[in-house]
Scaffold this motif. Sequence first.
Motif, PDB file in Angstrom:
ATOM      1  N   PRO A 175      38.538  10.866 -11.235  1.00  0.00           N
ATOM      2  CA  PRO A 175      37.292  11.520 -11.652  1.00  0.00           C
ATOM      3  C   PRO A 175      36.739  12.419 -10.556  1.00  0.00           C
ATOM      4  N   ASP A 187      26.921   5.942 -13.607  1.00  0.00           N
ATOM      5  CA  ASP A 187      26.344   7.174 -14.147  1.00  0.00           C
ATOM      6  C   ASP A 187      25.412   6.866 -15.315  1.00  0.00           C
ATOM      7  N   THR A 240      37.747  -1.221 -22.095  1.00  0.00           N
ATOM      8  CA  THR A 240      36.910  -0.364 -21.253  1.00  0.00           C
ATOM      9  C   THR A 240      35.440  -0.482 -21.633  1.00  0.00           C
ATOM     10  N   ALA A 258      35.682  10.742 -20.376  1.00  0.00           N
ATOM     11  CA  ALA A 258      36.250   9.545 -19.735  1.00  0.00           C
ATOM     12  C   ALA A 258      36.843   8.603 -20.759  1.00  0.00           C
ATOM     13  N   HIS A 303      29.455  -4.318 -16.681  1.00  0.00           N
ATOM     14  CA  HIS A 303      29.040  -3.674 -15.439  1.00  0.00           C
ATOM     15  C   HIS A 303      27.621  -3.121 -15.537  1.00  0.00           C
ATOM     16  N   THR A 304      27.247  -2.593 -16.703  1.00  0.00           N
ATOM     17  CA  THR A 304      25.888  -2.080 -16.865  1.00  0.00           C
ATOM     18  C   THR A 304      24.876  -3.205 -16.710  1.00  0.00           C
ATOM     19  N   ARG A 349      31.043   9.208 -16.041  1.00  0.00           N
ATOM     20  CA  ARG A 349      32.365   8.674 -15.715  1.00  0.00           C
ATOM     21  C   ARG A 349      32.402   7.163 -15.649  1.00  0.00           C
ATOM     22  N   THR A 350      31.268   6.538 -15.317  1.00  0.00           N
ATOM     23  CA  THR A 350      31.222   5.108 -15.032  1.00  0.00           C
ATOM     24  C   THR A 350      29.884   4.524 -15.491  1.00  0.00           C
ATOM     25  N   PRO A 351      29.779   3.187 -15.518  1.00  0.00           N
ATOM     26  CA  PRO A 351      28.473   2.569 -15.790  1.00  0.00           C
ATOM     27  C   PRO A 351      27.397   2.956 -14.776  1.00  0.00           C
ATOM     28  N   GLN A 389      34.024  -3.725 -20.519  1.00  0.00           N
ATOM     29  CA  GLN A 389      33.786  -3.688 -19.076  1.00  0.00           C
ATOM     30  C   GLN A 389      32.517  -2.894 -18.768  1.00  0.00           C
ATOM     31  N   TRP A 390      32.310  -1.778 -19.447  1.00  0.00           N
ATOM     32  CA  TRP A 390      31.099  -0.984 -19.240  1.00  0.00           C
ATOM     33  C   TRP A 390      29.855  -1.813 -19.575  1.00  0.00           C
ATOM     34  N   ASP A 422      26.483  12.223  -8.736  1.00  0.00           N
ATOM     35  CA  ASP A 422      26.641  11.666  -7.395  1.00  0.00           C
ATOM     36  C   ASP A 422      25.488  12.042  -6.473  1.00  0.00           C
TER      37      ASP A 422
END
Length: 386
Positions: free
Chosen positions: A44, A287, A320, A304, A327-328, A283-285, A323-324, A50
Amino acid sequence: MRSPDDASPESAAQDPAGAARSAAVAARKDDHLRLAAAQHEGAPRRNAWDEIEFVHHALDAIDPARCDLSVEFAGLRAAAPFYINAMTGGSERTGEVNRALAIAARETGVPLASGSMGIALDHPETAGTFRVLRTENPDGLLFANIGVERTVDHARRAIDLVAADALQVHVNAVQETVMPEGTTQFSSWIGSLERIVAGVEVPVIVKEVGFGLSRRTLERLASIGVRVADVAGTGGTDFARVENDRRVGGDLAYLAGWGQPAPACLIDAPADGPTLLASGGVRTPLDVVRGLALGARAVGAAGALLKVALDGGADGLVATLAQWQSHTRALLALLGAAAPADLTRTDVIVHGGLAHFANVRGIDVRALAHRSSPLHPENTREEVSP
């Protein structure tokens, strides 16, 4: 007139010219899928998400079991504060991707948005590639999707095709400008949008396709009755690049990167505008949590998840998304947020290009770094009776 639900491949076979047009549009949908996926190959990329950093308070964490991930927007209740955003449909290949997305949404309870359904309206023999979103996910939260230039009748047909809970209406002037087959009657869009908002029974969510919704745009949307908007900024799939790659000569390559990232749109948004959703480069939790902290009610991901769908199918998507969710929840707990809305009281620091954007737009982002303080205005304001 026959509805999309009544159409069949045989009807296309009786109209060779129509079948050829349908095949050409289906090929364009496959091109979009291939070129969009190519942009997400490899690790990514860094983007504006970021430039949002949380201030870490070591004793603020709470037990994850206390965290409720559910959110409400557009009068709808979602089990998670993120959703699978609009991607594809209209060809055999894209129909299989939609099937995988629908199965994953069903198994995880994550909301799902259809790709643009214009091809199903114009070429009913392709309707099954969208209908699968509902047949595989009969009880899930599902959004239909049409372009802003479409009519109220088109909007209603798209909603009916997938028994949608809400309607996304996408605005994509940059994409249409670069697209070889693009339509550029932009002056009619605001009137068309106003008619759609007034003419359908489900909530309408106006979204960009990756170039961002500015403060002025959000104010205009609010003025015509739009109550929910997905700012859908840069940083993810760049449809200027996608369409330029389809142009002979690729002469509009310099438009790649046009627009504002979602975090910029969120910090620039008017306080009295539509309820905000955010997507673009998610891209990820982490974000997801960043977007929620900047005021989005929920956050969408597409590129993603498209990569996962193509590589791992429905099983990979289910893993996925689960997992999100996990993780969130963990990130909310780490930040001391029992619910997604509590993230708007966390302390965040804005860096780099995003800080520069805020500065030149006259936005003081320093207050964002002190939102958890008991003396912050948001935490000292008295209740006012309605």
